[in-house]
Design a protein around this motif. Sequence first.
Motif, PDB file in Angstrom:
ATOM      1  N   LEU A 137     -12.186   0.339   7.014  1.00 59.33           N
ATOM      2  CA  LEU A 137     -13.252   0.141   6.026  1.00 59.33           C
ATOM      3  C   LEU A 137     -14.234  -0.836   6.672  1.00 59.33           C
ATOM      4  CD1 LEU A 137     -11.098  -0.229   2.756  1.00 59.33           C
ATOM      5  CD2 LEU A 137     -11.679   1.810   4.073  1.00 59.33           C
ATOM      6  N   TYR A 161      -8.300  -6.708  -4.637  1.00 54.59           N
ATOM      7  CA  TYR A 161      -7.601  -6.008  -3.554  1.00 54.59           C
ATOM      8  C   TYR A 161      -6.416  -5.176  -4.048  1.00 54.59           C
ATOM      9  CZ  TYR A 161      -9.916  -9.621  -0.733  1.00 54.59           C
ATOM     10  OH  TYR A 161     -10.836 -10.445  -0.145  1.00 54.59           O
ATOM     11  N   GLY A 162      -5.903  -4.329  -3.158  1.00 54.30           N
ATOM     12  CA  GLY A 162      -4.577  -3.762  -3.343  1.00 54.30           C
ATOM     13  C   GLY A 162      -3.589  -4.840  -2.934  1.00 54.30           C
ATOM     14  N   GLU A 191      -2.946  -1.674  -7.276  1.00 52.00           N
ATOM     15  CA  GLU A 191      -4.380  -1.783  -6.989  1.00 52.00           C
ATOM     16  C   GLU A 191      -5.037  -2.780  -7.949  1.00 52.00           C
ATOM     17  OE1 GLU A 191      -6.027  -0.835  -4.491  1.00 52.00           O
ATOM     18  OE2 GLU A 191      -8.124  -0.887  -5.089  1.00 52.00           O
ATOM     19  N   LYS A 192      -5.642  -3.793  -7.382  1.00 51.75           N
ATOM     20  CA  LYS A 192      -6.457  -4.779  -8.105  1.00 51.75           C
ATOM     21  C   LYS A 192      -5.796  -5.354  -9.360  1.00 51.75           C
ATOM     22  CE  LYS A 192     -10.757  -3.179  -6.140  1.00 51.75           C
ATOM     23  NZ  LYS A 192     -10.649  -1.859  -5.580  1.00 51.75           N
ATOM     24  N   ILE A 218      -4.101  -6.091   0.771  1.00 57.68           N
ATOM     25  CA  ILE A 218      -4.405  -5.087   1.806  1.00 57.68           C
ATOM     26  C   ILE A 218      -5.863  -5.270   2.219  1.00 57.68           C
ATOM     27  CG2 ILE A 218      -4.508  -2.633   2.336  1.00 57.68           C
ATOM     28  CD1 ILE A 218      -2.713  -2.190  -0.177  1.00 57.68           C
ATOM     29  N   THR A 268      -4.321   3.334  -2.748  1.00 60.18           N
ATOM     30  CA  THR A 268      -3.140   2.506  -3.020  1.00 60.18           C
ATOM     31  C   THR A 268      -2.104   3.284  -3.847  1.00 60.18           C
ATOM     32  OG1 THR A 268      -4.552   0.560  -2.974  1.00 60.18           O
ATOM     33  CG2 THR A 268      -2.400   0.287  -4.004  1.00 60.18           C
TER      34      THR A 268
HETATM   35  C1  G1P Z   1     -10.275  -0.987  -1.207  1.00 66.06           C
HETATM   36  C2  G1P Z   1      -8.816  -0.685  -1.555  1.00 66.06           C
HETATM   37  C3  G1P Z   1      -8.044  -1.973  -1.786  1.00 66.06           C
HETATM   38  C4  G1P Z   1      -8.179  -2.875  -0.562  1.00 66.06           C
HETATM   39  C5  G1P Z   1      -9.665  -3.108  -0.249  1.00 66.06           C
HETATM   40  C6  G1P Z   1      -9.836  -3.877   1.043  1.00 66.06           C
HETATM   41  O1  G1P Z   1     -10.894  -1.533  -2.353  1.00 66.06           O
HETATM   42  O2  G1P Z   1      -8.771   0.149  -2.699  1.00 66.06           O
HETATM   43  O3  G1P Z   1      -6.686  -1.665  -2.007  1.00 66.06           O
HETATM   44  O4  G1P Z   1      -7.524  -4.097  -0.802  1.00 66.06           O
HETATM   45  O5  G1P Z   1     -10.371  -1.876  -0.110  1.00 66.06           O
HETATM   46  O6  G1P Z   1     -11.175  -4.135   1.287  1.00 66.06           O
HETATM   47  P1  G1P Z   1     -12.511  -1.646  -2.469  1.00 66.06           P
HETATM   48  O7  G1P Z   1     -12.901  -2.861  -1.680  1.00 66.06           O
HETATM   49  O8  G1P Z   1     -13.055  -0.379  -1.898  1.00 66.06           O
HETATM   50  O9  G1P Z   1     -12.780  -1.795  -3.921  1.00 66.06           O
END
Ligand code: G1P
Length: 295
Positions: free
Chosen positions: A132, A172-173, A192-193, A205, A233
């Motif tokens: 990401l 976060y997850g 998740e969150k 995560i 997640t």
């Molecule tokens: C995503 C994931 C999350 C992770 C995070 C890290 O969330 O769903 O589990 O902890 O990225 O950046 P987002 O940031 O897209 O909401």
Amino acid sequence: MVGASLQKCLFPVAGLGTRFLPATKDIPKEMLPLLDRPIIHYGVDEAVTSGCRDIVFVTGRSKRSIEDYFDRSLELEHLLERRGQKEVRDDLVRISEMANFAYVRQSEPLGLGHAVLCGEPCVNDSYFGLILPDDVILAEKPVLGQLAEVHAALGGSVLALEKVPWEETSRYGIIEGSECADGIFRISNLVEKPASGEAPSRYAIIGRYLLSPTVFRHLRSAKAGVGGEIQLTDALRELLAEEPVFGLLYKGERLDCGTKKGWLKATVTMALRDPELKDFVMDIVRKEGSDGEGD
Ligand code: G1P
């Protein structure tokens, strides 16, 4: 050794980048610069130095400039050549030679899990990396490479982890698990969150994953989760029942470029670490910081 054969890395880049409007009205947030390169370049560099040869962007409308950035630009190259700027030209050509680049579209913003599923046709049946790119991570050894080492030793999927403050778990997850080796967790559950009062731990995560292709089957059957989105997640929690999933407290420094303040901090941090820019930046800060003092 599976670590040596990590070939493919997915980059979900279909998000609209609304936090940076109006700057991102017409350019992808991944193309915002961090010093002299767009943010996405750092993530791709990490994947490539971790051994990946195939980079798959899960992209969307108005993301054409990412494709153009990783392609040749013959007109510009010819111009630089005519001007005798061969080094600059060669640097540009090297960008397109970093890896093989492929693009698939995510037509609807249905969540990270859905974005990963869109990449399935390009990944086939092999373990793959997932980055990401909002998080740029400065590390002696690239974080995806650190995950590949754990995978080579223990098998299974591996997620990058960071210990976050309790009040931030809802961003976060979060994993639940037991430490089976120094900094390595065998994961037994993922949420998740979660709100801080409900989080099973403070181990979050971070956006680096090394995933088993079995996750696609769970993504296909996943229902909308937190925020009405298909959550990666949730699919990983299903995967746990079938295959091991590990977490690694990675070694490195994360620069979150997904918010204005985070991006600004990343820019200043990188500039202060660049010997050619450090004094220049310090002079500005001293001058601007003292302007108005004593008013
Ligand atoms: C995503 C994931 C999350 C992770 C995070 C890290 O969330 O769903 O589990 O902890 O990225 O950046 P987002 O940031 O897209 O909401």
